[in-house]
Design an enzyme around this catalytic site. Structure first.
Site, PDB file in Angstrom:
ATOM      1  N   ASN A 105      49.465  34.927  38.181  1.00  0.00           N
ATOM      2  CA  ASN A 105      50.782  35.056  38.217  1.00  0.00           C
ATOM      3  C   ASN A 105      51.301  36.235  39.546  1.00  0.00           C
ATOM      4  OD1 ASN A 105      52.254  33.710  35.376  1.00  0.00           O
ATOM      5  ND2 ASN A 105      50.033  35.825  34.198  1.00  0.00           N
ATOM      6  N   HIS A 164      44.004  37.756  39.933  1.00  0.00           N
ATOM      7  CA  HIS A 164      42.949  37.027  39.392  1.00  0.00           C
ATOM      8  C   HIS A 164      43.730  36.331  39.163  1.00  0.00           C
ATOM      9  CE1 HIS A 164      46.189  39.981  37.628  1.00  0.00           C
ATOM     10  NE2 HIS A 164      46.071  38.269  36.197  1.00  0.00           N
ATOM     11  N   HIS A 206      46.078  43.487  41.047  1.00  0.00           N
ATOM     12  CA  HIS A 206      44.951  42.957  41.530  1.00  0.00           C
ATOM     13  C   HIS A 206      44.457  42.013  41.049  1.00  0.00           C
ATOM     14  CE1 HIS A 206      39.532  44.296  42.427  1.00  0.00           C
ATOM     15  NE2 HIS A 206      39.968  42.721  42.743  1.00  0.00           N
ATOM     16  N   THR A 238      50.436  41.099  35.339  1.00  0.00           N
ATOM     17  CA  THR A 238      50.331  42.904  34.896  1.00  0.00           C
ATOM     18  C   THR A 238      49.657  43.769  35.448  1.00  0.00           C
ATOM     19  OG1 THR A 238      49.205  41.715  33.182  1.00  0.00           O
ATOM     20  CG2 THR A 238      52.380  42.089  32.302  1.00  0.00           C
ATOM     21  N   CYS A 257      39.937  46.733  39.884  1.00  0.00           N
ATOM     22  CA  CYS A 257      38.426  47.808  40.510  1.00  0.00           C
ATOM     23  C   CYS A 257      37.414  48.306  39.843  1.00  0.00           C
ATOM     24  CB  CYS A 257      39.228  48.530  41.394  1.00  0.00           C
ATOM     25  SG  CYS A 257      39.729  47.573  42.763  1.00  0.00           S
ATOM     26  N   HIS A 286      43.960  33.626  35.614  1.00  0.00           N
ATOM     27  CA  HIS A 286      43.660  33.403  34.972  1.00  0.00           C
ATOM     28  C   HIS A 286      42.858  31.353  34.290  1.00  0.00           C
ATOM     29  CE1 HIS A 286      46.068  36.209  32.844  1.00  0.00           C
ATOM     30  NE2 HIS A 286      46.574  35.997  34.186  1.00  0.00           N
TER      31      HIS A 286
END
Ligand code: AMP
Length: 111
Positions: free
Chosen positions: A84, A97, A95, A92, A5, A99
């Site tokens: 993930n 995401h 938020h 980790t 964010c 890859h």
């Protein structure tokens, strides 16, 4: 505010490769492949587990952007898209995401 964010807000710098009203793509700070890009919804969704009927339109748009970014990066030999979700997957940054990994032959193992 979470790390991504803050990147959306411009409070933490990133190397942007694509941006529109609802989606941002930027280079991973610790690349695991020659091309390693993260594509995120600008609105905070914690993980895949938090995708709902109310917010899934942006996820569909994320995948349009993934295809566009991968083409722009010249990943014509293929690439991997990974998200993930949660502790067992090693998430980790909480938020959502995706890859994009490419630019070399990737290992076949899923885990
Ligand atoms: P995950 O482990 O799936 O939650 O992925 C988080 C990813 O965010 C990792 O690949 C990190 O290298 C990446 N990352 C962490 N901080 C930053 C940052 N400031 N800019 C770009 N990528 C980052």
């Amino acid at each position: 505010m979470c790390l991504f964010c803050k990147i959306v807000a411009g409070e933490i710098p990133s190397t942007k490769v694509y941006e529109d009203e609802t989606v941002l793509a930027f280079r991973d700070i610790a690349p695991q492949a020659p091309t390693h890009i993260l594509v995120i919804p600008k609105a905070h969704i914690a993980s895949v587990a938090d995708v709902t009927a109310e917010n899934s339109a942006v996820v569909a748009h994320v995948f349009e952007v993934i295809a566009k970014v991968a083409a722009a990066e010249g990943l014509t030999d293929g690439y991997r898209v990974v998200s993930n979700c949660g502790d067992h997957a090693g998430q980790t940054v909480h938020h959502l995401h995706f890859h994009i990994l490419g630019g070399r032959q990737l290992n076949l193992e899923m885990a």
